[in-house]
Design a protein around this motif. Structure first.
Motif, PDB file in Angstrom:
ATOM      1  N   THR A 119       0.887  -1.304  -0.003  1.00 29.81           N
ATOM      2  CA  THR A 119      -0.097   0.004  -0.058  1.00 29.81           C
ATOM      3  C   THR A 119       0.915   1.449   0.191  1.00 29.81           C
ATOM      4  O   THR A 119       2.033   1.074  -0.216  1.00 29.81           O
ATOM      5  CB  THR A 119      -1.066   0.061   1.216  1.00 29.81           C
ATOM      6  OG1 THR A 119      -1.944   1.002   1.185  1.00 29.81           O
ATOM      7  CG2 THR A 119      -0.307  -0.079   2.489  1.00 29.81           C
ATOM      8  N   ALA A 176       2.633   1.365  -3.477  1.00 31.73           N
ATOM      9  CA  ALA A 176       1.420   0.674  -4.287  1.00 31.73           C
ATOM     10  C   ALA A 176       0.933   1.603  -5.422  1.00 31.73           C
ATOM     11  O   ALA A 176       0.885   1.378  -6.612  1.00 31.73           O
ATOM     12  CB  ALA A 176       0.182   0.331  -3.423  1.00 31.73           C
ATOM     13  N   LEU A 177       1.178   3.066  -5.029  1.00 27.80           N
ATOM     14  CA  LEU A 177       0.614   3.979  -6.114  1.00 27.80           C
ATOM     15  C   LEU A 177       1.971   3.962  -7.269  1.00 27.80           C
ATOM     16  O   LEU A 177       1.463   4.006  -8.422  1.00 27.80           O
ATOM     17  CB  LEU A 177       0.796   5.334  -5.472  1.00 27.80           C
ATOM     18  CG  LEU A 177      -0.205   5.673  -4.700  1.00 27.80           C
ATOM     19  CD1 LEU A 177      -0.027   7.166  -4.173  1.00 27.80           C
ATOM     20  CD2 LEU A 177      -1.616   5.329  -5.082  1.00 27.80           C
ATOM     21  N   HIS A 234       0.764   0.895  -9.399  1.00 28.89           N
ATOM     22  CA  HIS A 234      -0.417   1.549 -10.208  1.00 28.89           C
ATOM     23  C   HIS A 234       0.001   2.352 -11.289  1.00 28.89           C
ATOM     24  O   HIS A 234      -0.962   2.690 -12.060  1.00 28.89           O
ATOM     25  CB  HIS A 234      -1.514   2.107  -9.374  1.00 28.89           C
ATOM     26  CG  HIS A 234      -2.088   1.165  -8.498  1.00 28.89           C
ATOM     27  ND1 HIS A 234      -3.098   0.144  -8.943  1.00 28.89           N
ATOM     28  CD2 HIS A 234      -2.649   0.955  -7.015  1.00 28.89           C
ATOM     29  CE1 HIS A 234      -3.643  -0.373  -7.894  1.00 28.89           C
ATOM     30  NE2 HIS A 234      -3.452   0.135  -6.744  1.00 28.89           N
ATOM     31  N   CYS A 277      -5.700  -5.454  -5.528  1.00 36.32           N
ATOM     32  CA  CYS A 277      -5.457  -5.584  -7.201  1.00 36.32           C
ATOM     33  C   CYS A 277      -4.102  -6.287  -7.290  1.00 36.32           C
ATOM     34  O   CYS A 277      -3.286  -6.406  -6.369  1.00 36.32           O
ATOM     35  CB  CYS A 277      -5.260  -4.205  -7.675  1.00 36.32           C
ATOM     36  SG  CYS A 277      -6.623  -3.004  -7.308  1.00 36.32           S
ATOM     37  N   ARG A 301      -0.784  -6.336  -9.397  1.00 33.97           N
ATOM     38  CA  ARG A 301       0.354  -5.594 -10.211  1.00 33.97           C
ATOM     39  C   ARG A 301       1.654  -6.402 -10.281  1.00 33.97           C
ATOM     40  O   ARG A 301       2.143  -6.253  -9.159  1.00 33.97           O
ATOM     41  CB  ARG A 301       0.440  -4.110  -9.633  1.00 33.97           C
ATOM     42  CG  ARG A 301      -0.907  -3.274  -9.783  1.00 33.97           C
ATOM     43  CD  ARG A 301      -1.375  -2.887 -11.267  1.00 33.97           C
ATOM     44  NE  ARG A 301      -2.658  -2.270 -11.119  1.00 33.97           N
ATOM     45  CZ  ARG A 301      -3.912  -2.867 -11.372  1.00 33.97           C
ATOM     46  NH1 ARG A 301      -4.030  -4.174 -11.290  1.00 33.97           N
ATOM     47  NH2 ARG A 301      -5.044  -1.817 -11.355  1.00 33.97           N
ATOM     48  N   VAL A 351      -1.824  -5.602  -4.329  1.00 35.63           N
ATOM     49  CA  VAL A 351      -1.463  -4.303  -4.188  1.00 35.63           C
ATOM     50  C   VAL A 351      -3.053  -3.703  -3.768  1.00 35.63           C
ATOM     51  O   VAL A 351      -4.026  -4.006  -4.223  1.00 35.63           O
ATOM     52  CB  VAL A 351      -1.029  -3.684  -5.348  1.00 35.63           C
ATOM     53  CG1 VAL A 351      -0.963  -2.119  -5.227  1.00 35.63           C
ATOM     54  CG2 VAL A 351       0.282  -4.073  -5.777  1.00 35.63           C
ATOM     55  N   PRO A 395      -6.002  -1.260  -3.485  1.00 40.17           N
ATOM     56  CA  PRO A 395      -6.708  -0.369  -4.503  1.00 40.17           C
ATOM     57  C   PRO A 395      -6.419   1.163  -4.295  1.00 40.17           C
ATOM     58  O   PRO A 395      -5.856   1.550  -3.228  1.00 40.17           O
ATOM     59  CB  PRO A 395      -8.218  -0.443  -4.123  1.00 40.17           C
ATOM     60  CG  PRO A 395      -8.522  -1.705  -3.281  1.00 40.17           C
ATOM     61  CD  PRO A 395      -6.883  -2.059  -2.601  1.00 40.17           C
ATOM     62  N   VAL A 396      -6.563   1.860  -5.578  1.00 40.95           N
ATOM     63  CA  VAL A 396      -5.869   3.235  -5.558  1.00 40.95           C
ATOM     64  C   VAL A 396      -6.352   4.117  -4.226  1.00 40.95           C
ATOM     65  O   VAL A 396      -5.577   4.878  -3.735  1.00 40.95           O
ATOM     66  CB  VAL A 396      -6.257   3.767  -6.815  1.00 40.95           C
ATOM     67  CG1 VAL A 396      -5.577   5.324  -6.813  1.00 40.95           C
ATOM     68  CG2 VAL A 396      -5.402   3.093  -7.867  1.00 40.95           C
ATOM     69  N   HIS A 413      -7.973   6.633 -12.688  1.00 35.41           N
ATOM     70  CA  HIS A 413      -7.481   5.462 -11.565  1.00 35.41           C
ATOM     71  C   HIS A 413      -8.714   5.133 -10.792  1.00 35.41           C
ATOM     72  O   HIS A 413      -8.950   3.857 -10.299  1.00 35.41           O
ATOM     73  CB  HIS A 413      -6.115   5.822 -10.747  1.00 35.41           C
ATOM     74  CG  HIS A 413      -5.010   5.698 -11.510  1.00 35.41           C
ATOM     75  ND1 HIS A 413      -4.208   4.674 -12.125  1.00 35.41           N
ATOM     76  CD2 HIS A 413      -4.182   6.878 -12.068  1.00 35.41           C
ATOM     77  CE1 HIS A 413      -3.289   4.978 -12.731  1.00 35.41           C
ATOM     78  NE2 HIS A 413      -2.975   6.308 -12.645  1.00 35.41           N
ATOM     79  N   CYS A 414      -9.300   6.266 -10.268  1.00 36.53           N
ATOM     80  CA  CYS A 414     -10.559   6.147  -9.508  1.00 36.53           C
ATOM     81  C   CYS A 414     -11.212   7.346  -9.519  1.00 36.53           C
ATOM     82  O   CYS A 414     -10.790   8.424 -10.072  1.00 36.53           O
ATOM     83  CB  CYS A 414     -10.345   5.691  -8.080  1.00 36.53           C
ATOM     84  SG  CYS A 414      -9.260   6.806  -7.191  1.00 36.53           S
TER      85      CYS A 414
END
Length: 346
Positions: free
Chosen positions: A105, A109-110, A113, A155, A157, A162, A164-165, A194-195
């Motif tokens: 996270t 994580a970003l 993503h 998610c 990746r 990972v 979620p955004v 992304h969201c």
């Protein structure tokens, strides 16, 4: 035993390359390596190194970003299947160890993503890993433990679990004090598709971050950005799916009477309105939703059909939403005539 000695008769060829380099104590044991032998390999100047408690890098030198990610997950995961899997994979299918109850996270994580505003993985001193609240783990080395009452669905990746955004953003923002960085990350989340803005605000609210002035300022910009993007998607939906042009962003009012409220699109001849739900899920969410409902019910009592569309539906199912609007327009001839309303620019 030296670093050229096979770990055990159990083959390693079914493992992906990184999983040959980063192994846990349990995985080494499954290959016949005792704790004492592992410690011997990690002596000063030895060929291995222990990079986290119970996690070993089977080579000298600094770990790569990929190795650090796998090491953090191995450290935090509740159960990791032994390196020799009972069910043999196919000849071309590398086995990936399961990382139960753990996911990357925060900023790492970003990065996974694909965020351009996220720093490179190797520049991160610590990698945040999300685990259930009751797990008995502590932050150590390159692993920073983040706890949550309920894990979100991860998610995948680069083969890794990972967050979620929206959740990863909240965990990243919790550790950031730079307003520019926070604004860039939040803006990229929405602008990059992304969201939705609402899901980001929901996670920031849950993490109790909206009391920080630099976060509040970034959220205000985020909501404006999200609103503009959603309106553009609505324009595109009408244009690309051949719907007649409506009156855009108008206020409705009874002649000489009260204000009925604003709508995002209105077809006067068919008495059909579209309203985008871009509410921010803050503490006044229930009150705002009640106002939405009251307005819609009032318009519908006047014979006006209101089509309610969320940003997510508009982004993911624009064709379906266009069909809903088209059906409402076509059905107008079968309804009783709507009350006359005055349409004014908003």
């Amino acid at each position: 035993m030296n670093h050229n000695t096979p770990l055990s008769p159990r083959p390693l060829r079914h493992l992906a390359e990184v999983h040959r380099r980063v192994l846990s104590t349990a995985q080494l044991r499954a290959h016949g390596v005792t704790a004492a032998e592992a410690s011997e390999q990690c002596r000063a100047g030895g060929p291995w190194q222990q990079i986290l408690p119970g996690v070993f890098l089977l080579r000298p030198g600094p770990p790569t970003s990929e190795e650090r990610l796998h090491a953090v997950l191995l450290y935090a995961a509740r159960e990791v299947p032994p390196a020799g899997v009972p069910a043999q994979p196919g000849p071309d299918e590398p086995h990936r160890p399961g990382y139960t109850e753990a996911m990357i996270t925060g900023l790492a994580a970003l990065n996974l993503h694909g965020f351009a505003a996220a720093p490179p993985l190797l520049s991160l001193e610590r990698i945040e890993v999300l685990v259930p609240r009751l797990r008995r783990l502590r932050s150590t080395g390159c692993a920073r433990i983040v706890r949550t009452p309920a894990l979100p669905a991860p998610c995948v990746r680069t083969g890794l679990p990972v967050a979620p955004v929206a959740r990863a953003l909240a965990d990243a923002v919790a550790g950031l004090s730079d307003a520019v960085t926070v604004r860039r990350l939040l803006t990229e989340a929405v602008r990059g598709g992304h969201c939705e803005a609402a899901s980001v605000v929901r996670e920031l609210t849950r993490a109790r971050l909206l009391g920080r002035p630099h976060v509040v300022d970034a959220v205000d910009s985020l909501l404006a950005e999200g609103r503009a993007i959603t309106e553009e998607r609505l324009y595109r939906m009408v244009r690309e799916h051949g719907l007649p042009d409506p009156a855009w962003n108008v206020d409705l009012r009874l002649p000489g009477g009260p204000h009925l409220g604003g709508v995002d699109a209105y077809w006067p001849e068919q008495a059909v309105a579209v309203e985008l739900d871009t509410r921010a899920p803050r503490q006044d969410d229930d009150a705002m939703w009640s106002e939405y409902v009251r307005k819609r019910e009032h318009l519908e009592r006047l014979g006006i059909t209101v089509v309610h569309i969320t940003p997510r539906k508009l982004r993911e199912t624009a064709e379906q939403q266009a069909a809903v609007v088209r059906t409402a327009l076509m059905a107008s001839g079968d309804r009783d005539p709507a009350a006359y309303v005055v349409v004014l620019p908003r």
